[in-house]
Design a protein around this motif. Structure first.
Motif, mmCIF file in Angstrom:
data_model
loop_
_atom_site.group_PDB
_atom_site.id
_atom_site.type_symbol
_atom_site.label_atom_id
_atom_site.label_comp_id
_atom_site.label_asym_id
_atom_site.label_seq_id
_atom_site.Cartn_x
_atom_site.Cartn_y
_atom_site.Cartn_z
ATOM 1 N N SER A 208 -17.899 -4.818 -8.298
ATOM 2 C CA SER A 208 -17.997 -4.679 -6.833
ATOM 3 C C SER A 208 -16.672 -4.213 -6.241
ATOM 4 C CB SER A 208 -18.499 -5.969 -6.167
ATOM 5 O OG SER A 208 -17.782 -7.059 -6.599
ATOM 6 N N ARG A 209 -15.573 -4.631 -6.849
ATOM 7 C CA ARG A 209 -14.266 -4.143 -6.377
ATOM 8 C C ARG A 209 -14.186 -2.623 -6.565
ATOM 9 N NH1 ARG A 209 -9.529 -7.091 -4.607
ATOM 10 N NH2 ARG A 209 -11.261 -8.357 -3.938
ATOM 11 N N ASN A 210 -14.678 -2.143 -7.730
ATOM 12 C CA ASN A 210 -14.648 -0.707 -8.004
ATOM 13 C C ASN A 210 -15.517 0.088 -7.029
ATOM 14 O OD1 ASN A 210 -12.887 -1.059 -10.060
ATOM 15 N ND2 ASN A 210 -14.432 -1.052 -11.700
ATOM 16 N N ARG A 211 -16.539 -0.594 -6.505
ATOM 17 C CA ARG A 211 -17.407 0.087 -5.520
ATOM 18 C C ARG A 211 -16.816 0.012 -4.120
ATOM 19 N NH1 ARG A 211 -21.483 -3.117 -7.263
ATOM 20 N NH2 ARG A 211 -21.632 -3.896 -5.132
ATOM 21 N N GLY A 212 -15.684 -0.658 -3.989
ATOM 22 C CA GLY A 212 -15.001 -0.690 -2.694
ATOM 23 C C GLY A 212 -15.188 -1.984 -1.925
ATOM 24 N N LYS A 213 -15.856 -2.991 -2.553
ATOM 25 C CA LYS A 213 -16.059 -4.255 -1.837
ATOM 26 C C LYS A 213 -14.747 -5.033 -1.806
ATOM 27 C CE LYS A 213 -19.171 -8.071 -1.442
ATOM 28 N NZ LYS A 213 -20.233 -8.863 -1.945
ATOM 29 N N ARG A 214 -14.382 -5.504 -0.630
ATOM 30 C CA ARG A 214 -13.059 -6.113 -0.480
ATOM 31 C C ARG A 214 -13.022 -7.617 -0.765
ATOM 32 N NH1 ARG A 214 -8.635 -4.843 1.557
ATOM 33 N NH2 ARG A 214 -8.429 -6.796 2.707
ATOM 34 N N HIS A 215 -14.164 -8.278 -0.689
ATOM 35 C CA HIS A 215 -14.113 -9.741 -0.839
ATOM 36 C C HIS A 215 -15.383 -10.257 -1.514
ATOM 37 C CE1 HIS A 215 -16.907 -9.641 2.471
ATOM 38 N NE2 HIS A 215 -17.115 -10.933 2.315
ATOM 39 N N SER A 216 -15.297 -11.474 -2.038
ATOM 40 C CA SER A 216 -16.462 -12.068 -2.697
ATOM 41 C C SER A 216 -16.544 -13.560 -2.405
ATOM 42 C CB SER A 216 -16.358 -11.894 -4.216
ATOM 43 O OG SER A 216 -16.430 -10.541 -4.541
ATOM 44 N N ILE A 217 -17.776 -14.044 -2.373
ATOM 45 C CA ILE A 217 -18.021 -15.470 -2.150
ATOM 46 C C ILE A 217 -18.747 -16.019 -3.379
ATOM 47 C CG2 ILE A 217 -19.299 -17.169 -0.748
ATOM 48 C CD1 ILE A 217 -17.052 -15.955 0.883
ATOM 49 N N ILE A 218 -18.189 -17.076 -3.954
ATOM 50 C CA ILE A 218 -18.802 -17.716 -5.123
ATOM 51 C C ILE A 218 -19.107 -19.164 -4.753
ATOM 52 C CG2 ILE A 218 -18.398 -18.435 -7.520
ATOM 53 C CD1 ILE A 218 -16.337 -16.039 -7.608
ATOM 54 N N ILE A 219 -20.371 -19.563 -4.870
ATOM 55 C CA ILE A 219 -20.749 -20.943 -4.553
ATOM 56 C C ILE A 219 -20.825 -21.726 -5.865
ATOM 57 C CG2 ILE A 219 -22.435 -22.463 -3.438
ATOM 58 C CD1 ILE A 219 -21.150 -20.535 -1.500
ATOM 59 N N PHE A 220 -20.150 -22.851 -5.881
ATOM 60 C CA PHE A 220 -19.985 -23.625 -7.110
ATOM 61 C C PHE A 220 -20.529 -25.041 -6.860
ATOM 62 C CE2 PHE A 220 -17.702 -26.191 -10.129
ATOM 63 C CZ PHE A 220 -17.284 -25.368 -11.164
ATOM 64 N N ALA A 221 -21.623 -25.401 -7.547
ATOM 65 C CA ALA A 221 -22.183 -26.757 -7.361
ATOM 66 C C ALA A 221 -21.324 -27.766 -8.104
ATOM 67 C CB ALA A 221 -23.608 -26.803 -7.874
ATOM 68 N N GLU A 222 -21.059 -28.904 -7.469
ATOM 69 C CA GLU A 222 -20.100 -29.857 -8.052
ATOM 70 C C GLU A 222 -20.530 -30.372 -9.430
ATOM 71 O OE1 GLU A 222 -19.819 -33.615 -6.014
ATOM 72 O OE2 GLU A 222 -21.981 -33.789 -5.819
ATOM 73 N N GLY A 223 -21.838 -30.342 -9.713
ATOM 74 C CA GLY A 223 -22.310 -30.937 -10.965
ATOM 75 C C GLY A 223 -22.209 -30.018 -12.167
ATOM 76 N N VAL A 224 -21.531 -28.901 -12.045
ATOM 77 C CA VAL A 224 -21.539 -27.926 -13.145
ATOM 78 C C VAL A 224 -20.854 -28.448 -14.408
ATOM 79 C CG1 VAL A 224 -20.676 -25.664 -13.865
ATOM 80 C CG2 VAL A 224 -21.853 -25.901 -11.701
ATOM 81 N N GLY A 225 -19.787 -29.222 -14.249
ATOM 82 C CA GLY A 225 -19.236 -29.860 -15.452
ATOM 83 C C GLY A 225 -17.950 -29.305 -15.972
ATOM 84 N N ASP A 226 -17.996 -28.726 -17.153
ATOM 85 C CA ASP A 226 -16.801 -28.397 -17.948
ATOM 86 C C ASP A 226 -15.604 -27.801 -17.199
ATOM 87 O OD1 ASP A 226 -18.300 -29.306 -19.985
ATOM 88 O OD2 ASP A 226 -18.954 -27.316 -20.654
ATOM 89 N N VAL A 227 -15.857 -26.802 -16.370
ATOM 90 C CA VAL A 227 -14.752 -26.087 -15.707
ATOM 91 C C VAL A 227 -14.692 -26.476 -14.228
ATOM 92 C CG1 VAL A 227 -13.954 -23.770 -15.055
ATOM 93 C CG2 VAL A 227 -14.937 -24.164 -17.301
ATOM 94 N N THR A 228 -13.499 -26.723 -13.706
ATOM 95 C CA THR A 228 -13.365 -27.037 -12.277
ATOM 96 C C THR A 228 -13.297 -25.724 -11.496
ATOM 97 O OG1 THR A 228 -10.965 -26.965 -12.217
ATOM 98 C CG2 THR A 228 -11.958 -29.077 -12.872
ATOM 99 N N PRO A 229 -13.532 -25.757 -10.180
ATOM 100 C CA PRO A 229 -13.409 -24.516 -9.392
ATOM 101 C C PRO A 229 -12.005 -23.935 -9.477
ATOM 102 C CG PRO A 229 -14.337 -26.304 -8.052
ATOM 103 C CD PRO A 229 -14.002 -26.902 -9.378
ATOM 104 N N TYR A 230 -10.996 -24.801 -9.584
ATOM 105 C CA TYR A 230 -9.608 -24.311 -9.673
ATOM 106 C C TYR A 230 -9.393 -23.569 -10.998
ATOM 107 C CZ TYR A 230 -8.816 -27.195 -5.614
ATOM 108 O OH TYR A 230 -8.905 -27.735 -4.359
ATOM 109 N N GLU A 231 -9.960 -24.133 -12.075
ATOM 110 C CA GLU A 231 -9.840 -23.445 -13.371
ATOM 111 C C GLU A 231 -10.577 -22.108 -13.339
ATOM 112 O OE1 GLU A 231 -9.396 -27.462 -16.147
ATOM 113 O OE2 GLU A 231 -11.371 -26.647 -15.724
ATOM 114 N N LEU A 232 -11.723 -22.087 -12.669
ATOM 115 C CA LEU A 232 -12.458 -20.819 -12.549
ATOM 116 C C LEU A 232 -11.604 -19.800 -11.776
ATOM 117 C CD1 LEU A 232 -14.982 -19.061 -12.922
ATOM 118 C CD2 LEU A 232 -15.899 -20.058 -10.801
ATOM 119 N N GLY A 233 -10.925 -20.275 -10.731
ATOM 120 C CA GLY A 233 -10.044 -19.392 -9.957
ATOM 121 C C GLY A 233 -8.972 -18.782 -10.849
#
Ligand SMILES: Nc1ncnc2c1ncn2[C@@H]1O[C@H](COP(=O)(O)OP(=O)(O)OP(=O)(O)O)[C@@H](O)[C@H]1O
Ligand SMILES: O=P(O)(O)OC[C@H]1O[C@](O)(CO)[C@@H](O)[C@@H]1O
Length: 321
Positions: A208-233
């Motif tokens: 999407s960046r290559n297509r010119g999109k400037r920003h993205s929103i990722i929704i992360f459910a707290e129950g996902v487990g192994d990786v924290t949102p900070y680690e994903l960042g």
């Protein structure tokens, strides 16, 4: 049936007050004495109980939280705890009980029902994690709150050309993430039912960046487990060089005035709970399926599988290309 009790237990949810109001007003309208039990099963064991009048529930239909307060109690899960609760129910001459809460609360209700207490469960939890009902009271309000938050976060995410990871509640169930993700136009939704595919998320961000999109929103459910949102960042930054920010919405999601949908659902289910007690049809969970109110045996309702909405999950992905 002369006297009924009502309690709220587990995590509070917007609309619990509307359900309490319905139980109290429908109960009094039907000639019953209605007792309010404070702090869930904990307050029941401790006898924290007071009579509710019509005026006790005035001006609460629009309020978040629960005027009866809520609690989680490990002691209630022991034999001794349930013995205490049974004793208090006898002392206060409570012939029937309405419990408003989630699956844990309903397991407590099942135990009481097996011990001979006429009990009805009303689904009050934001998680929407119960298989027997399409909606739990509070879910609709929370989705609206999250969608509002996504809109605000999107403004600043867009200005700075970043990716924002937004963590939402829902312990084992991705419904809050899924519905708010679709309604909020998220690029990716990460839910416990599917898990995290960081390779795909990074690829999508680069495309999407290559297509010119400037920003993205990722929704992360707290129950996902192994990786924290900070680690994903960190993973995203390392693999795409896109700057990320994390927002944990937390308890902000559980407060606030309930939506019209939740107030209506709570009012109808609260009244139905009292009706069932009056008809001697206890040991049930009330809910709504395909627009119609339903009542299931507690054990059956609890065993009904919560079906993950694959279609909405796929659609969110398709619409975010
Ligand atoms: N297996 C069980 N048997 C008896 N009582 C239970 C059981 N599980 C939970 N409870 C009782 O119900 C209370 C509320 O349960 P829990 O904390 O799981 O919240 P919940 O009702 O699932 O609501 P939410 O989904 O909002 O968290 C517990 O603190 C405990 O007292
Ligand atoms: O109020 P507490 O104990 O922080 O519990 C939070 C949990 O309760 C819920 O709001 C409802 O189950 C979950 O979504 C969340 O994980």
């Amino acid at each position: 049936m002369k006297t009924i009790g009502v309690l709220t237990s587990g995590g509070d949810s917007p609309g619990m007050n509307a359900a309490i109001r319905a139980v109290v007003r429908y109960g009094i309208y039907s000639g019953l004495k209605v007792l309010g039990i404070k702090e869930g099963f904990k307050g029941l064991m401790e006898g924290k109980i007071e009579e509710m009048e019509l005026s006790s529930v005035a001006n609460i239909i629009q309020r978040g939280g629960t005027i009866l307060r809520s609690a989680r109690s490990d002691e209630f899960m022991t034999d001794r705890g349930k013995e205490k609760a049974l004793n208090i129910l006898k002392v206060f001459n409570i012939d029937g009980l309405v419990v408003i809460g989630g699956d844990g609360t309903f397991r407590g209700a099942l135990d009481l029902s097996k011990l001979g207490v006429p009990v009805i469960g009303v689904p009050g939890t934001i998680d929407n994690d119960l298989g027997y009902t399409d909606y739990t009271i509070g879910f609709d309000t929370v989705v609206n709150t999250v969608v509002d938050a996504i809109g605000k976060i999107r403004d600043t995410t867009e200005s700075h050309g970043r990716a924002s990871i937004i963590e939402v509640m829902g312990r084992r169930c991705g419904d809050i993430a899924l519905q708010s993700g679709l309604a909020g136009g998220a690029d990716s939704v990460i839910v416990p039912e599917v898990g995290l595919d960081e390779v795909n998320i990074c690829k999508k961000l680069i495309d999407s960046r290559n297509r010119g999109k400037r920003h993205s929103i990722i929704i992360f459910a707290e129950g996902v487990g192994d990786v924290t949102p900070y680690e994903l960042g960190d993973i995203i930054k390392k693999n795409t060089d896109i700057d990320t920010r994390v927002t944990i919405l937390g308890h902000l999601q559980r407060g606030g005035s309930p939506s019209a949908f939740d107030r209506t659902l709570a009012s109808r289910l609260g009244a139905k709970a009292v009706q069932l007690l009056l008809e001697g049809d206890a040991g049930k969970l009330v809910g709504r399926r395909n627009g119609v109110l339903v009542a299931e045996e507690i054990e059956i309702g609890l065993s009904m599988e919560k079906v993950f909405d694959e279609e909405t999950y796929k659609l969110t992905d398709i619409l975010s290309i």
